[in-house]
Design a protein around this motif. Structure first.
Motif, mmCIF file in Angstrom:
data_model
loop_
_atom_site.group_PDB
_atom_site.id
_atom_site.type_symbol
_atom_site.label_atom_id
_atom_site.label_comp_id
_atom_site.label_asym_id
_atom_site.label_seq_id
_atom_site.Cartn_x
_atom_site.Cartn_y
_atom_site.Cartn_z
ATOM 1 N N ALA A 189 0.829 -1.210 0.000
ATOM 2 C CA ALA A 189 0.000 0.000 0.000
ATOM 3 C C ALA A 189 0.860 1.256 0.000
ATOM 4 N N GLN A 190 1.931 1.240 0.783
ATOM 5 C CA GLN A 190 2.813 2.412 0.860
ATOM 6 C C GLN A 190 3.567 2.625 -0.446
ATOM 7 N N SER A 224 1.191 3.994 -3.055
ATOM 8 C CA SER A 224 0.862 5.401 -2.789
ATOM 9 C C SER A 224 1.967 6.347 -3.234
ATOM 10 N N SER A 225 3.180 5.817 -3.425
ATOM 11 C CA SER A 225 4.289 6.650 -3.896
ATOM 12 C C SER A 225 4.272 6.827 -5.411
ATOM 13 N N LYS A 282 5.179 -0.904 6.652
ATOM 14 C CA LYS A 282 5.135 0.487 6.201
ATOM 15 C C LYS A 282 6.501 1.147 6.339
#
Length: 383
Positions: free
Chosen positions: A233-234, A237-238, A293
């Motif tokens: 997810a992290q 998101s980048s 994360k």
């Protein structure tokens, strides 16, 4: 065989171990340079910038390992010692074992020994290539040290691609804090000539993000899934396409791992062959999602500056840039204190000359070095 006695101290160079980063890295690089260049030295104020000053068991084991490799005379090589004297002779290829008896990092033992064995002279008593074998025991995935997976997936591929050297590593058993008990075997080839200079200034786009998330011992597999999901997810998101992400989820086999442990390592591969990593180790009481994360944030941060190496390779490559022949140029992120320390030490112990240029507003730094072109001594010289 290495000896712990009062060495002859003529022409011994003194190093202040409290300089800059002032930790174990300074000691490791200083001892490696000493062995490679047959340069007697003494180090005082060892780890003076740490809460617990002096050598830890892991540091003492690393110095003793290199002392065995180059038949050095030493003084002060024991746990808690704040000063060491090291009088080396020529490094010899062979079979060596290091075991601090703790969960101390096997990768840090490798850091101090690898350059020394790389430049040990090939001898008729060894294989034609002059390769050496290292057996390293302790922790394989420890806090404040590269994980063994970093060596496998980032450091050794870097060495192969840029220096035409082909080391191999085999993980017999993983060991976790506080038990340790891990064991790895490393085959270090002989460098038949000087290392080639590096030219790494173009990274290219990310083509894949790979990773390995794991738990060992009594820890449940669901923790791995939490780390993987949070890391993905992290990363997404980048701005990285989720189709490029492939993270292996592993429950370590009880027969090949000692103790309870968890963690994750991620690495991005780029069009120009660069490998950039981020990682995190599980800590008791910390949510597994936060570990995933954290590793992804580490990776994204290392990608953001546009350099060709991550912050961990940044300082590890300095010793090889100093030893290589000719001018090396590498684009990195902001200089870490570890890197500044490695550069200071390389210039103090060798004739290598470094320059650094920060690119305003980008976080990007260009490191250049005119290396010394070190070659292994001949067999005749080693007798």
């Amino acid at each position: 065989m290495a000896t712990e006695e009062t060495p002859q101290t003529t022409n011994v160079l003194h190093i202040d171990g409290a300089t800059l980063e002032g930790g174990g890295q300074l000691v490791r690089n200083a001892i490696a340079f000493s062995a490679l260049l047959a340069r007697p030295l003494s180090i005082s104020n060892i780890r003076a910038n740490r809460k617990q000053k002096g050598l830890k068991a892991q540091h003492a084991a690393g110095i003793k390992l290199v002392a065995d490799i180059c038949n050095a005379e030493t003084k002060g090589v024991q746990q808690n010692s704040e000063s060491v004297t090291f009088i080396p002779h020529t490094p010899k290829p062979g079979h060596y074992v290091a075991d601090p008896g703790t969960a101390g990092s096997t990768t840090l033992l490798l850091q101090i020994a690898f350059p020394c064995l790389l430049f040990s002279p090939a001898t008729p008593s060894e294989t034609d290539s002059g390769e050496s074998h290292l057996t390293l025991r302790g922790g394989t995935n420890a806090i404040a040290a590269p994980q063994i997976d970093y060596t496998i997936h980032v450091f050794f591929p870097f060495i192969r691609r840029h220096f035409n050297i082909d080391p191999h590593i085999y993980v017999k058993r993983r060991g976790y804090y506080p038990k340790g008990g891990g064991e790895v075997t490393v085959i270090v080839p002989h460098a038949s000539g000087p290392l080639l200079a590096l030219n790494l200034t173009s990274r290219g786009a990310v083509t894949a993000v790979r990773g390995r998330a794991y738990v060992a011992g009594s820890l449940p597999m669901r923790l791995v899934n939490l780390m993987v999901d949070a890391a993905k997810a992290q990363i997404i998101s980048s701005g990285i396409n989720k189709k490029l992400i492939d993270i292996e989820a592993v429950k370590e086999d009880e027969s090949t791992a000692i103790g309870n442990g968890s963690g994750i390592i991620l690495w991005a591969e780029t069009e120009e062959g660069c490998i950039i990593a981020g990682s995190a180790i599980g800590v008791r009481g910390t949510n597994a999602s936060l570990i995933g994360k954290e590793a992804a944030e580490d990776l994204v941060s290392n990608l953001a500056h546009g350099g060709c190496v991550d912050e961990y390779m940044q300082d590890q490559m300095i010793i090889f840039m100093a030893l290589a022949k000719g001018k090396s140029t590498v684009a990195t992120g902001p200089l870490s204190l570890h890197t500044k320390t490695a550069i200071w030490l390389a210039e103090k112990l060798t004739s290598a000359k470094f320059q650094t240029e920060e690119k305003p507003g980008t976080g990007r730094t260009i490191i250049t070095c005119e290396g010394i072109g070190l070659e292994s001594p001949s067999h005749a010289e080693s007798n």
